[in-house]
Motif scaffolding. Structure first.
Motif, mmCIF file in Angstrom:
data_model
loop_
_atom_site.group_PDB
_atom_site.id
_atom_site.type_symbol
_atom_site.label_atom_id
_atom_site.label_comp_id
_atom_site.label_asym_id
_atom_site.label_seq_id
_atom_site.Cartn_x
_atom_site.Cartn_y
_atom_site.Cartn_z
ATOM 1 N N VAL A 15 0.867 -1.183 0.000
ATOM 2 C CA VAL A 15 0.000 0.000 0.000
ATOM 3 C C VAL A 15 0.903 1.232 0.000
ATOM 4 N N THR A 16 0.808 2.051 -1.019
ATOM 5 C CA THR A 16 1.715 3.194 -1.146
ATOM 6 C C THR A 16 0.994 4.441 -1.639
ATOM 7 N N GLY A 17 1.522 5.588 -1.233
ATOM 8 C CA GLY A 17 1.087 6.868 -1.785
ATOM 9 C C GLY A 17 -0.321 7.288 -1.449
ATOM 10 N N VAL A 68 -2.668 -8.831 9.309
ATOM 11 C CA VAL A 68 -1.908 -8.218 8.217
ATOM 12 C C VAL A 68 -0.526 -8.853 8.255
ATOM 13 N N GLN A 69 -0.128 -9.508 7.180
ATOM 14 C CA GLN A 69 1.097 -10.302 7.199
ATOM 15 C C GLN A 69 1.907 -10.081 5.922
ATOM 16 N N ASP A 70 3.235 -9.965 6.109
ATOM 17 C CA ASP A 70 4.150 -9.841 4.963
ATOM 18 C C ASP A 70 3.694 -8.739 4.014
ATOM 19 N N THR A 71 3.354 -7.626 4.600
ATOM 20 C CA THR A 71 2.767 -6.509 3.846
ATOM 21 C C THR A 71 3.539 -5.237 4.149
ATOM 22 N N GLN A 72 3.570 -4.321 3.198
ATOM 23 C CA GLN A 72 4.247 -3.048 3.417
ATOM 24 C C GLN A 72 3.304 -1.885 3.154
ATOM 25 N N SER A 73 3.464 -0.834 3.989
ATOM 26 C CA SER A 73 2.679 0.386 3.839
ATOM 27 C C SER A 73 3.662 1.559 3.853
ATOM 28 N N ASP A 95 -0.577 7.948 8.374
ATOM 29 C CA ASP A 95 -0.057 6.752 9.032
ATOM 30 C C ASP A 95 0.056 5.582 8.063
ATOM 31 N N GLY A 96 1.051 4.740 8.318
ATOM 32 C CA GLY A 96 1.161 3.534 7.514
ATOM 33 C C GLY A 96 0.047 2.558 7.822
ATOM 34 N N VAL A 97 -0.136 2.255 9.122
ATOM 35 C CA VAL A 97 -1.216 1.376 9.575
ATOM 36 C C VAL A 97 -1.872 2.036 10.777
ATOM 37 N N THR A 98 -3.199 2.101 10.789
ATOM 38 C CA THR A 98 -3.944 2.671 11.901
ATOM 39 C C THR A 98 -4.916 1.643 12.451
ATOM 40 N N ILE A 99 -4.842 1.414 13.759
ATOM 41 C CA ILE A 99 -5.803 0.551 14.446
ATOM 42 C C ILE A 99 -6.580 1.446 15.397
ATOM 43 N N GLY A 100 -7.854 1.688 15.098
ATOM 44 C CA GLY A 100 -8.637 2.668 15.825
ATOM 45 C C GLY A 100 -9.336 2.094 17.049
ATOM 46 N N LEU A 128 -3.435 9.275 0.123
ATOM 47 C CA LEU A 128 -3.596 10.687 0.481
ATOM 48 C C LEU A 128 -3.841 10.861 1.971
ATOM 49 N N VAL A 129 -4.281 9.814 2.642
ATOM 50 C CA VAL A 129 -4.459 9.861 4.102
ATOM 51 C C VAL A 129 -3.676 8.683 4.675
ATOM 52 N N ASP A 130 -4.341 7.655 5.174
ATOM 53 C CA ASP A 130 -3.662 6.502 5.769
ATOM 54 C C ASP A 130 -3.511 5.364 4.761
ATOM 55 N N GLY A 131 -2.524 4.509 5.041
ATOM 56 C CA GLY A 131 -2.340 3.354 4.180
ATOM 57 C C GLY A 131 -3.372 2.274 4.451
ATOM 58 N N ILE A 132 -3.265 1.606 5.604
ATOM 59 C CA ILE A 132 -4.228 0.574 6.004
ATOM 60 C C ILE A 132 -4.908 1.049 7.280
ATOM 61 N N THR A 133 -6.237 1.122 7.275
ATOM 62 C CA THR A 133 -6.980 1.640 8.412
ATOM 63 C C THR A 133 -7.990 0.617 8.908
ATOM 64 N N PHE A 134 -7.846 0.204 10.175
ATOM 65 C CA PHE A 134 -8.889 -0.551 10.867
ATOM 66 C C PHE A 134 -9.587 0.460 11.769
ATOM 67 N N HIS A 135 -10.749 0.925 11.341
ATOM 68 C CA HIS A 135 -11.322 2.120 11.959
ATOM 69 C C HIS A 135 -12.135 1.837 13.214
ATOM 70 N N ARG A 136 -13.184 1.073 13.130
ATOM 71 C CA ARG A 136 -14.063 0.789 14.260
ATOM 72 C C ARG A 136 -14.560 -0.656 14.162
ATOM 73 N N ALA A 137 -14.734 -1.264 15.327
ATOM 74 C CA ALA A 137 -15.399 -2.569 15.428
ATOM 75 C C ALA A 137 -14.823 -3.597 14.466
ATOM 76 N N VAL A 138 -13.496 -3.702 14.467
ATOM 77 C CA VAL A 138 -12.825 -4.728 13.675
ATOM 78 C C VAL A 138 -12.164 -5.702 14.640
ATOM 79 N N SER A 139 -12.252 -6.981 14.364
ATOM 80 C CA SER A 139 -11.677 -7.981 15.267
ATOM 81 C C SER A 139 -11.113 -9.155 14.479
ATOM 82 N N ALA A 140 -10.248 -9.918 15.163
ATOM 83 C CA ALA A 140 -9.723 -11.186 14.648
ATOM 84 C C ALA A 140 -9.209 -11.062 13.221
ATOM 85 N N SER A 141 -8.316 -10.093 12.999
ATOM 86 C CA SER A 141 -7.829 -9.844 11.647
ATOM 87 C C SER A 141 -6.307 -9.871 11.607
#
Length: 618
Positions: free
Chosen positions: A319-321, A338-343, A349-354, A323-336
C-alpha cells in the motif's frame, strides 16, 4: 593536564553563558514535546483533512453525504423491488442523474460477460483491451460479482464518478501471478487516471459482505472519507437511517438509460406494502469479511479502509502513496491479520488501528516513510461516562506487532494510545524521531525483543498514566535517550544500550512502580540513569562499564570542587593575591636575573700578581 584544561574551559563556558546550551538537550528530553524535534505539520496537529489534504474539504464532504444518501436509497429500492415487484433478474434504476445496475441474488456468479450483456452501452472495451465502466453497480446479498484478470477503468471526471458497491454480496477481483487484475479511476477526457479528488473519484466498497482480492492492482481510487476512500470494507450498521430513505428519489429528464437490463420505476417500487420486512435478502446484514493477497493499492485516498468487520486477512500486499492513511482498521474490527505486507509513503499513518478494534495482528509488516506514524494503535474507550447512545467505557487492545520493520516515519515509529494487552515484539526501528511512544493510560503493554537503530530523539517513551508496561530485552543504538519514563509505571530490564548521546534511562515526574535493573548501558551522555527529577522508582544493578560521561555543568562542578582541587585552587589564589599586594618599591621593575652575581674584576683594578708587588706597582 590537557584533560583538566579542557574540563576547565567547559566549566568556564558553562558558567559564563553556555550553561543553558549544555542542559538544553536534557530539558528537551524531559519536556516530551514532539514539536521540539522540528516535525511536520501532520505530526503537530494530526489533522490532514482541510490542511494538507490536496482536495477541497467543502465540496468533498458534500459529495460524501450525497453518496451516503445514494447508498441508503439503493438498499431501499432494491428491497422494495424484491418484495413489491418480485424482481429477481438484474435491473437498473435512476439515482440522481446516473443509473445504478442492480445484481440480485442468484447461484452462479456474475462475470464480465454478464456485465457486457446487461450494459452494452455502459461497459465498453477500448482499443488497448481495457474496459471502461460508466455505470454504478450494486451487488446484492446472495449475489457474487467475479472479475478475473481484467483491466477495468471506472469513469471518474468532473461530470461524475462510478462506484462498485456490494450490499451483503460477494466481490471477487482475482487475477493470476501472470495476469494481474487492474481497477483504476479514469478520466476519459484526460485519457489518464483521475488525480483530482475535488469533484469526487471512483471507488469500490463492500458493505456487510465479502471481498476476495488476489493478484490485483487498485489505484487512484476514492476521496475524503473512509467509506468512499478507495477500497473500503465496512459493516452494514450505517444503512439504517430512515431520514435518508427517499433522499435520492429523482426523475431527471434527458438521461437515457443504458441498454440491456430493464429499468425499474424506483418511485413506485419504493412504496412497500405495510408490514413487509424490508431487511430482506437484498439488504446487507452484519459484519464484512475480506481476503486480500498479492496485491497493490496505489495512490488511493485511503489505501485499504476497514470498519465493522472481522476475519480480514491482508497478506503480501503493498500500500503506497495514499492521500491519508495506508491501512486503516477504523471501528469494530476484530480477529484480523496483516502479514508480509508493506505500507509506504502514505501522507499520514502507515497502519492505523482505531478505537473499539481488537485482536489485530501485524506480522512482518513494513511501515516506512509515512508522514506521521508508521503504526498507530488507539485503544481508548469510546466514551468517558454516560452518553446519549450509551456507549461503552471499556478500553480495547490485544493487538500485536511482531517481526516488523518501522523506518523513517515523520513522527513516531509506533504510537500506542490507551488500550491494554498490546505487544510490540521482534521489530526493527530505524531512523524515526521517536521509536515507540506509549501514552494516554495504556496498560500492560509489552515492548520486548526489538531493535532500535538511530532514532533521533527517544527510542522508547512511556508517559502520562501508562501502567504496568514492560520494556525488556531490547537492543538500542544511537538515539538521544534510550528509554524515557514520565509520570508512568514501567519495568525496564534486560536491555542493551549502546551509543546514546544523553541518557540511557531518563525518569521524570511520578514514576512509582518503575524498576530499572539488569540493563547493560553504554553511551557517551551525561549519566547512564538519570532519576533526579523523578520519584518512586527502584534503581537496581545495571552494567555501566561502557558508559562514558560527557562534560556537563554538573559534572564539571563536581570535579572542580573536590577537596584536593579546592586546596590547590586556594593556594593559587593566595599566591596571586600576595603578589598583587606587595609594597616593595622594586616590585614590578625589571631586574636582571644575575644582578647580584657580579665578577670580582668589577670590585678591583684587576688581577694582582707577585711580580707586580715586587716592582712596587700599585
Amino acid at each position: 593536564m590537557r584533560g583538566r584544561a579542557v574540563i576547565a574551559l567547559v566549566a568556564v563556558a558553562a558558567l559564563v553563558g553556555g550553561g543553558a546550551a549544555v542542559t538544553a538537550t536534557t530539558l528537551l528530553a524531559d519536556s516530551g514535546e514532539e514539536e521540539a524535534y522540528g516535525l511536520n505539520e501532520i505530526a503537530r496537529n494530526g489533522n490532514v483533512q482541510g490542511k494538507l489534504y490536496p482536495g477541497d474539504p467543502t465540496s468533498e464532504a458534500r459529495l460524501v453525504e450525497q453518496e451516503a444518501q445514494r447508498v441508503v436509497y439503493i438498499r431501499k429500492v432494491a428491497s422494495a423491488a424484491y418484495w413489491a415487484l418480485s424482481v429477481d433478474e438484474p435491473y437498473r434504476f435512476q439515482t440522481g442523474d446516473r443509473y445504478t445496475l442492480v445484481l440480485p441474488e442468484r447461484p452462479e456468479p456474475y462475470t464480465l460477460d454478464d456485465l457486457r450483456a446487461l450494459g452494452p452501452d455502459s461497459l465498453t472495451q477500448n482499443a488497448d483491451g481495457s474496459y471502461l465502466l460508466t455505470e454504478d453497480v450494486a451487488v446484492m446479498q446472495g449475489a457474487t460479482l467475479s472479475l478475473g484478470a481484467i483491466d477495468l477503468r471506472l469513469e471518474s471526471s468532473p461530470t461524475g464518478f462510478t462506484s462498485i458497491v456490494a450490499f451483503g454480496g460477494r466481490l471477487e477481483i482475482a487475477g493470476t501471478p501472470d495476469a494481474t487484475a487492474s481497477l483504476t479511476s479514469w478520466d476519459s477526457a484526460a485519457g489518464a487516471p483521475d488525480t483530482d479528488t475535488r469533484d469526487g473519484r471512483a471507488y469500490v466498497r463492500v458493505i456487510g459482505g465479502t471481498a476476495d482480492v488476489a493478484h490485483a492492482a487498485l489505484s487512484s481510487l476514492g476521496f475524503w472519507s473512509g467509506s468512499t476512500g478507495g477500497f473500503a470494507i465496512t459493516g452494514s450498521d450505517d444503512l439504517d437511517d430512515p431520514a435518508l430513505a427517499g433522499a435520492m428519489q429523482t426523475d431527471r429528464q434527458g438521461v437515457a438509460p443504458p441498454g440491456g437490463a430493464p429499468v425499474v420505476d424506483a418511485a413506485s417500487a419504493i412504496d412497500v406494502p405495510e408490514g413487509t420486512d424490508d431487511a430482506a435478502p437484498p439488504a446487507a446484514a452484519g459484519l464484512a469479511t475480506a481476503t486480500i493477497a498479492d496485491s497493490t493499492m496505489t495512490d488511493n485516498a485511503f489505501g485499504i479502509f476497514v470498519s465493522g468487520a472481522q476475519d480480514v486477512t491482508i497478506t503480501r500486499t503493498s500500500v503506497t502513496g495514499s492521500l491519508v492513511d495506508g491501512i486503516t482498521f477504523h471501528r469494530a474490527v476484530s480477529a484480523s491479520l496483516v502479514q508480509d505486507t508493506q505500507s509506504l509513503d502514505n501522507a499520514v499513518d502507515g497502519v492505523t488501528i482505531g478505537r473499539s478494534t481488537s485482536g489485530i495482528t501485524l506480522q512482518n509488516v513494513m511501515a516506512a516513510r509515512n508522514g506521521r506514524n508508521g503504526v498507530s494503535m488507539d485503544g481508548q474507550s469510546l466514551a468517558d461516562g454516560p452518553s446519549a447512545s450509551g456507549t461503552t467505557v471499556e478500553s480495547f487492545g490485544d493487538n500485536i506487532l511482531d517481526g516488523g520493520h518501522v523506518a523513517e516515519n515523520g513522527r513516531y515509529g509506533v504510537e500506542i494510545m490507551g488500550g491494554s494487552g498490546i505487544q510490540v515484539t521482534q521489530t526493527r526501528f530505524v531512523g524515526n524521531p521517536d521509536g515507540i511512544v506509549l501514552d494516554r493510560g495504556a496498560a500492560r503493554v509489552r515492548v520486548t525483543g526489538n531493535e532500535f537503530v538511530d532514532q533521533t530523539a527517544k527510542s522508547v517513551a512511556v508517559r502520562e498514566q501508562v501502567t504496568d508496561a514492560i520494556v525488556a530485552g531490547n537492543t538500542i543504538t544511537g538515539s538521544d535517550t534510550a528509554v524515557n519514563v514520565r509520570n508512568a509505571d514501567a519495568d525496564i530490564t534486560g536491555n542493551v544500550v549502546r551509543g546514546v548521546s544523553n541518557h540511557a534511562v531518563l525518569l521524570v515526574g511520578d514514576v512509582t512502580g518503575t524498576t530499572v535493573a539488569d540493563n547493560d548501558l553504554g553511551g557517551d551522555g551525561g549519566t547512564a540513569v538519570r532519576s533526579e527529577d523523578s520519584r518512586g522508582a527502584v534503581i537496581g544493578d545495571n552494567v555501566t562499564d561502557r558508559w562514558h560521561p560527557a562534560a556537563t555543568v554538573e559534572s564539571v562542578l563536581r570535579f572542580v570542587f573536590q577537596p584536593l582541587t579546592v586546596i590547590w585552587i586556594g593556594l593559587g589564589i593566595l599566591l596571586l593575591v600576595t603578589a598583587a599586594t606587595r609594597k616593595d618599591r622594586h616590585f614590578g621593575a625589571f631586574r636582571h636575573p644575575y644582578e647580584e652575581h657580579v665578577p670580582l674584576t668589577s670590585l678591583s683594578r684587576g688581577i694582582v700578581s707577585p711580580d707586580s708587588l715586587r716592582r712596587g706597582s700599585p
